[in-house]
Design an enzyme around this catalytic site. Structure first.
Site, mmCIF file in Angstrom:
data_model
loop_
_atom_site.group_PDB
_atom_site.id
_atom_site.type_symbol
_atom_site.label_atom_id
_atom_site.label_comp_id
_atom_site.label_asym_id
_atom_site.label_seq_id
_atom_site.Cartn_x
_atom_site.Cartn_y
_atom_site.Cartn_z
ATOM 1 N N GLU A 142 2.006 -11.409 4.891
ATOM 2 C CA GLU A 142 0.983 -10.508 4.442
ATOM 3 C C GLU A 142 -0.323 -10.753 4.778
ATOM 4 O OE1 GLU A 142 4.557 -9.849 1.544
ATOM 5 O OE2 GLU A 142 3.556 -11.442 2.439
ATOM 6 N N MET B 272 -13.423 -29.610 13.640
ATOM 7 C CA MET B 272 -14.722 -29.919 12.692
ATOM 8 C C MET B 272 -14.737 -31.023 11.726
ATOM 9 S SD MET B 272 -17.753 -28.795 12.913
ATOM 10 C CE MET B 272 -17.639 -27.179 13.701
ATOM 11 N N PHE C 8 9.507 -9.294 -13.552
ATOM 12 C CA PHE C 8 9.845 -9.668 -12.227
ATOM 13 C C PHE C 8 9.009 -9.277 -10.893
ATOM 14 C CE2 PHE C 8 12.083 -9.663 -7.893
ATOM 15 C CZ PHE C 8 12.271 -11.103 -7.916
ATOM 16 N N GLN C 9 8.099 -10.389 -10.413
ATOM 17 C CA GLN C 9 7.277 -10.247 -9.539
ATOM 18 C C GLN C 9 6.014 -9.108 -10.011
ATOM 19 O OE1 GLN C 9 9.113 -8.728 -5.648
ATOM 20 N NE2 GLN C 9 9.469 -10.778 -5.274
ATOM 21 N N LYS D 235 5.226 1.214 -9.283
ATOM 22 C CA LYS D 235 6.428 1.797 -8.693
ATOM 23 C C LYS D 235 6.765 3.010 -9.135
ATOM 24 C CE LYS D 235 11.265 0.646 -7.351
ATOM 25 N NZ LYS D 235 12.209 -0.414 -7.390
#
Length: 611
Positions: free
Chosen positions: A61, A488, A123-124, A173
């Site tokens: 993602e 760097m 969940f999630q 959802k």
């Protein structure tokens, strides 16, 4: 709120979302599906079958958010990305923060657990609305599917107007599955009460700005990313040429002014050109255009343009006076303010006024001659600067993305980009940004040459997106400036930490890029000697497909000039060993004790007399 209404349709919340995105001109979405966002992907499946919109399946993602960001920077349009709930949403956070810091218009759609499960640690489930509050311009949780069209229209309007930025839309959802009365809202038909960014600058302040510019003997235009967002390139050029004013840009402002123009002094700041940093230290008028006085630009803030009056033009009133109080603040769209200023010049009958700055330009040109950017030459391995100079010679008009580190600063120093052809994470400094951002730029502009300049550390942060490139034939070129270090970090450890190289060596574990590309079905090239460089770049550019070129460069090359933390811009490391102060800074004599003083001094260090 005034809306142009059409016939009501009975559809799902997911359909309302996808149709609204299409109506707002969305042609590409970067994303990764998951359980909570599946109702939206189900409607997306149907929309893709009908044509006109395409989903690009990324491998992580974070790649989606950076690709949407690169898409937006290359085009000026709103980039769009999708992620599911929980870890899918949190994986988007770095890309959202990157876009927020650099003011990039983006709409981020996340799935969420059903409404009745929110707050139960389902969940999630993650509160992505709360997590992202500090790093978005605005955010929504859509709890009523009937509001979907309005939310999408507001999100695009907010993301793309005023000071641009990312907007989050979190969709439970069951909201995606639920039926609703869908009333499409067309772009441009929405007016938000209380949200009216100032576009026109105050006429009295414009008059004051003109008066200061006409009085100045050593003015400097200091141009940031706001000039890119506002597409103010033509007006900026006209103003600079009208008064013969030199122009320096920030990392975000690269491309706003032609760096081949004789008035350009390149980038200023921590790794800016010496002559830009000397100029900002010596100017008597600083005209800030769409810039925010970032710490990497200013160095020691109270010594930044210490002898200058300041005109600050910006669309965000929160930025004007935040770090430096200007004599003339002008809040408004950068391009519109410059249009009005130039129109007023013509009304006043003020023609070209170039002679008053000629001695100032002569001084800058002496600094340019005395302190040029250097390209080291080595017998075996090329220097990083050589790679970038040769790349630019062969592909001068490409869209360039970068990752973050030494290679980014060398690219900023030596590439001379056109508007929107410089795409780099500036404010957040996000390693792993360059490759997915190039992916987004190439998807947006398939006929353009797109090149990512990366480092061996940054490249490994999102190299999984090679799979996305292979799946969709996203054929841009990537050049890895490979010195085997987090370059760097190594430079800072060498300079400020007694050469204690703690956890900065990346040599062991670096993948064989040729074999890695072969595994993904792409082309890899390795350069291990200076003599190979020119031909290898030509081969890469000529190849009809994606290429990753691994260039082994001189391992201990440092990026100079460098303004050390807490120092003024006139105090740079890495300049030639010569009487820097006397050559770079105009000297004055104390009227009391006759001691030599830099013209930047406010008081004589010998006797304390005010200068």
């Amino acid at each position: 709120m005034q809306l142009q209404r059409v016939a009501v349709q009975r559809v799902s919340g997911a359909y309302a979302l996808i149709d609204s995105l299409k109506r707002h001109g969305v042609r590409h979405i970067f994303g990764y599906p998951g359980g909570a966002i599946l109702p939206i992907y189900d409607e997306l499946y149907r929309a893709e079958a009908q044509g006109g919109i395409q989903h690009i399946l990324v491998r992580h993602e974070q790649g989606a958010s950076h690709a949407a960001d690169g898409y937006a920077r290359a085009t000026g349009q709103v980039g769009v990305c999708f992620g599911t709930s929980g870890p899918g949403a949190t994986n988007l956070v770095t890309g959202i923060a990157t876009a927020h810091m650099d003011s990039i218009p983006m709409v981020v759609v996340t799935g969420q657990v059903p409404r009745n499960a929110i707050g139960t640690d389902a969940f999630q489930e993650t509160d992505i609305f709360g997590i992202t509050l500090p790093i978005v311009k605005h955010s929504y949780v859509v709890r009523d599917p009937n509001q979907m069209a309005r939310v999408v229209a507001e999100a695009f309007h907010i993301a793309s107007t005023g000071r641009p930025g990312p907007v989050l839309i979190d969709v439970p959802k069951d909201v995606g599955l639920a039926d609703c009365d869908y009333v499409p809202i067309e772009p441009g038909s929405l007016k938000l009460p209380g949200y009216r960014p100032t576009v026109k600058g105050n006429p009295r302040q414009i008059e004051q700005a003109i008066a200061l510019i006409r009085e100045a003997k050593s003015p400097l235009l200091y141009v940031g990313g706001g000039a890119i967002s506002a597409s103010a390139h033509a007006e900026l050029l006209e103003l600079a040429e009208h008064f013969n004013i030199p122009v320096t840009t920030t990392l975000m402002g690269k491309g706003a002014f032609d760096e081949n123009h004789p008035l350009s002094v390149g980038m200023l700041g921590m790794h800016g050109t010496a002559y830009a940093n000397f100029a900002v230290s010596q100017c008597d008028l600083l005209i800030a255009v769409g810039a925010r006085f970032d710490d990497r630009v200013t160095g020691k803030l109270d010594e930044f343009a210490a002898r200058a009056k300041v005109i600050h033009i910006d669309i965000d009133p929160a930025e004007v006076g935040k770090n430096r109080a200007p004599e003339v603040p002008i809040v408004g769209d950068v391009r519109q303010v410059l249009i009005d200023l130039l129109r007023r010049l013509k009304e006043l009958g003020l023609g070209m006024e170039s002679r008053q700055t000629q001695s100032w330009l002569d001084r800058i040109n002496r600094w340019r001659k005395d302190y040029p950017l250097e390209v080291p030459q080595y017998a075996e391995l090329p220097s990083p600067q050589q790679v970038i100079v040769e790349l630019h010679r062969q592909a001068p008009n490409a869209y360039y993305t970068t990752d973050v580190g030494q290679h980014q600063m060398w690219a900023a120093q030596f590439l001379k980009n056109g508007p929107r052809r410089w795409i780099s994470s500036a404010g957040l400094g996000t390693m792993g940004y360059g490759l997915p951002a190039a992916m987004g730029a190439k998807v947006a502009l398939p006929e353009e040459e797109v090149i990512c300049i990366s480092g061996d550390g940054s490249f490994q942060m999102n190299l999984q997106e090679l799979g996305t490139m292979a799946q969709y034939g996203i054929n841009f070129k990537t050049v890895i400036i490979n010195n085997g270090w987090q370059g760097m970090v190594r430079q800072w450890q060498e300079t400020f930490y007694g050469e204690r190289y703690s956890s900065s060596n990346m040599e062991v574990g670096m993948p064989d890029v040729e074999l890695l590309c072969q595994a993904y079905g792409l082309k890899g090239i390795k350069v291990t000697h200076t003599d190979q460089l020119q031909d290898a770049i030509a081969e890469m550019l000529a190849y009809d497909g994606a290429v990753v070129m691994d260039v082994r460069v001189h391992r201990t090359e440092n990026c100079y000039p460098m303004v050390a933390p807490g120092k003024s811009n006139a105090q740079m490391l890495g300049l030639p060993e010569q009487n820097t102060l006397e050559r770079a800074v105009e000297l004055v004599y104390c009227p009391n004790c006759n001691a030599k003083n830099a013209s930047t001094n406010h008081f004589c260090p010998e006797c304390g007399t005010k200068l």
